[in-house]
Motif scaffolding. Structure first.
Motif, PDB file in Angstrom:
ATOM      1  N   TYR A 170      -8.529  27.074 -19.603  1.00 55.90           N
ATOM      2  CA  TYR A 170      -7.273  26.144 -19.560  1.00 55.90           C
ATOM      3  C   TYR A 170      -6.349  27.524 -17.957  1.00 55.90           C
ATOM      4  CZ  TYR A 170      -7.944  23.497 -23.469  1.00 55.90           C
ATOM      5  OH  TYR A 170      -8.768  23.097 -24.437  1.00 55.90           O
ATOM      6  N   PRO A 179      -6.640  26.748 -12.186  1.00 53.69           N
ATOM      7  CA  PRO A 179      -5.997  25.933 -11.129  1.00 53.69           C
ATOM      8  C   PRO A 179      -6.172  24.377 -11.391  1.00 53.69           C
ATOM      9  CG  PRO A 179      -6.671  27.129  -9.432  1.00 53.69           C
ATOM     10  CD  PRO A 179      -7.226  27.691 -11.292  1.00 53.69           C
ATOM     11  N   LYS A 180      -5.175  23.474 -11.522  1.00 55.83           N
ATOM     12  CA  LYS A 180      -5.202  22.176 -11.524  1.00 55.83           C
ATOM     13  C   LYS A 180      -4.729  20.775 -10.428  1.00 55.83           C
ATOM     14  CE  LYS A 180      -1.791  22.225 -15.051  1.00 55.83           C
ATOM     15  NZ  LYS A 180      -2.561  21.556 -17.030  1.00 55.83           N
ATOM     16  N   ALA A 181      -4.510  21.779  -8.929  1.00 54.38           N
ATOM     17  CA  ALA A 181      -3.561  21.047  -8.003  1.00 54.38           C
ATOM     18  C   ALA A 181      -4.016  20.277  -7.775  1.00 54.38           C
ATOM     19  CB  ALA A 181      -3.094  22.551  -6.904  1.00 54.38           C
ATOM     20  N   THR A 182      -5.573  20.052  -7.237  1.00 49.74           N
ATOM     21  CA  THR A 182      -5.939  19.115  -6.452  1.00 49.74           C
ATOM     22  C   THR A 182      -7.303  18.517  -8.004  1.00 49.74           C
ATOM     23  OG1 THR A 182      -8.025  21.046  -6.427  1.00 49.74           O
ATOM     24  CG2 THR A 182      -5.926  20.433  -4.147  1.00 49.74           C
ATOM     25  N   ASP A 183      -7.735  17.676  -7.619  1.00 49.23           N
ATOM     26  CA  ASP A 183      -9.105  16.404  -7.857  1.00 49.23           C
ATOM     27  C   ASP A 183      -9.802  17.496  -8.179  1.00 49.23           C
ATOM     28  OD1 ASP A 183      -7.134  14.236  -8.252  1.00 49.23           O
ATOM     29  OD2 ASP A 183      -8.210  13.256  -6.348  1.00 49.23           O
ATOM     30  N   GLU A 184     -10.660  18.323  -7.190  1.00 46.00           N
ATOM     31  CA  GLU A 184     -11.727  19.302  -7.312  1.00 46.00           C
ATOM     32  C   GLU A 184     -10.837  20.386  -8.451  1.00 46.00           C
ATOM     33  OE1 GLU A 184     -10.063  18.310  -4.288  1.00 46.00           O
ATOM     34  OE2 GLU A 184     -12.073  17.441  -3.573  1.00 46.00           O
ATOM     35  N   ASP A 185      -9.409  20.559  -8.282  1.00 51.78           N
ATOM     36  CA  ASP A 185      -9.269  22.072  -9.177  1.00 51.78           C
ATOM     37  C   ASP A 185      -9.559  21.655 -10.823  1.00 51.78           C
ATOM     38  OD1 ASP A 185      -8.577  24.172  -7.399  1.00 51.78           O
ATOM     39  OD2 ASP A 185      -6.760  22.891  -7.227  1.00 51.78           O
ATOM     40  N   LYS A 186      -9.414  19.922 -10.906  1.00 56.59           N
ATOM     41  CA  LYS A 186      -9.101  19.500 -11.954  1.00 56.59           C
ATOM     42  C   LYS A 186     -10.885  19.818 -12.342  1.00 56.59           C
ATOM     43  CE  LYS A 186      -5.018  16.967 -11.268  1.00 56.59           C
ATOM     44  NZ  LYS A 186      -4.478  15.905 -11.094  1.00 56.59           N
ATOM     45  N   ALA A 187     -11.453  18.575 -12.004  1.00 57.44           N
ATOM     46  CA  ALA A 187     -12.834  18.635 -12.306  1.00 57.44           C
ATOM     47  C   ALA A 187     -13.555  20.051 -12.323  1.00 57.44           C
ATOM     48  CB  ALA A 187     -13.912  18.268 -11.123  1.00 57.44           C
ATOM     49  N   ARG A 201     -12.025  22.552 -13.473  1.00 54.90           N
ATOM     50  CA  ARG A 201     -11.125  23.583 -14.351  1.00 54.90           C
ATOM     51  C   ARG A 201     -11.410  22.651 -16.004  1.00 54.90           C
ATOM     52  NH1 ARG A 201      -6.533  21.224 -17.265  1.00 54.90           N
ATOM     53  NH2 ARG A 201      -5.322  23.051 -18.358  1.00 54.90           N
ATOM     54  N   SER A 202     -12.125  21.211 -15.948  1.00 52.79           N
ATOM     55  CA  SER A 202     -12.152  20.844 -16.863  1.00 52.79           C
ATOM     56  C   SER A 202     -14.107  21.063 -17.735  1.00 52.79           C
ATOM     57  CB  SER A 202     -12.411  19.441 -16.536  1.00 52.79           C
ATOM     58  OG  SER A 202     -13.100  18.534 -17.905  1.00 52.79           O
TER      59      SER A 202
END
Length: 208
Positions: free
Chosen positions: A90, A93-101, A103-104
């Motif tokens: 959790y 990092p979630k700064a970029t779309d790649e980061d978000k993917a 992280r998810s």
């Protein structure tokens, strides 16, 4: 390592505002204690001429109880480690779309592991309950209360572990995984109900 701590230190850590160790580790510990108590009753029955007719069965139960207690003791620490991995996911990092993917995906993997581990704990506890109920019926009657406590600890461990499974399933998006886990939970609950009732009935007969 939690299992290397002194009991008082463990209790202090457990009572702190840190979320881990928590209920999952305690469920595993309950099962480990039940397994150890079951093994104790077996050792008090082994080589006792009064129980000559069940020696082979008692030896088999003893060996398995020792194995289960050891496995559950390891799960005490593994549960906390698994929780820490969820928290770490959790925090990615979630700064970029790649980061978000990324992280998810990491969160989903961690949550699945956090559901599988207590499911394994519940399975081990169910087996401890099975062994404890049998030892209560055929083991040294002077230790009957110990066998009953062993079974009750395993029963508590089962429900404690399954509550952790259920709460983690709510965060998992893989529906097939969730449905499979739910089916396993329900099966364990059904088996536990029968064994728990048997344990109580036997305790009433042997102990009074």
């Amino acid at each position: 390592m939690l299992m290397q701590m002194k009991v008082n230190d463990f209790l202090t850590e457990l009572a702190s505002n840190s979320p881990a160790p928590g209920g999952g580790s305690i469920a595993a510990l309950a099962g480990a204690l039940g397994g150890a108590l079951t093994a104790m009753v077996c050792r008090l029955t082994v080589d006792n001429n009064k129980y000559a007719g069940v020696q082979n069965e008692i030896q088999g139960i003893l060996a398995r109880a020792d194995e289960l207690s050891g496995s559950l003791a390891k799960y005490v620490d593994e549960d906390t480690e698994t929780f820490n991995k969820v928290m770490a996911a959790y925090k990615l990092p979630k700064a970029t779309d790649e980061d978000k993917a990324a992280r998810s995906a990491a969160i989903q993997t961690a949550m699945k592991n956090a559901a599988v581990l207590p499911l394994n704990v519940a399975g081990c506890c169910l087996e401890v309950l099975t062994l404890a109920a049998r030892v209560l019926a055929i083991g040294n009657t002077n230790a009957a209360s110990d066998a009953a406590v062993a079974g009750l600890m395993a029963h508590a461990g089962i429900y404690g572990a399954l509550y952790n499974v259920k709460i983690n399933l709510g965060s998992i998006k893989d529906l097939a995984f969730v449905e499979d886990a739910k089916a396993k939970v329900e099966q364990i609950i059904k088996e536990d109900a029968v064994l728990h009732e048997t344990l109580l009935a036997t305790a009433g007969r042997v102990i009074g």
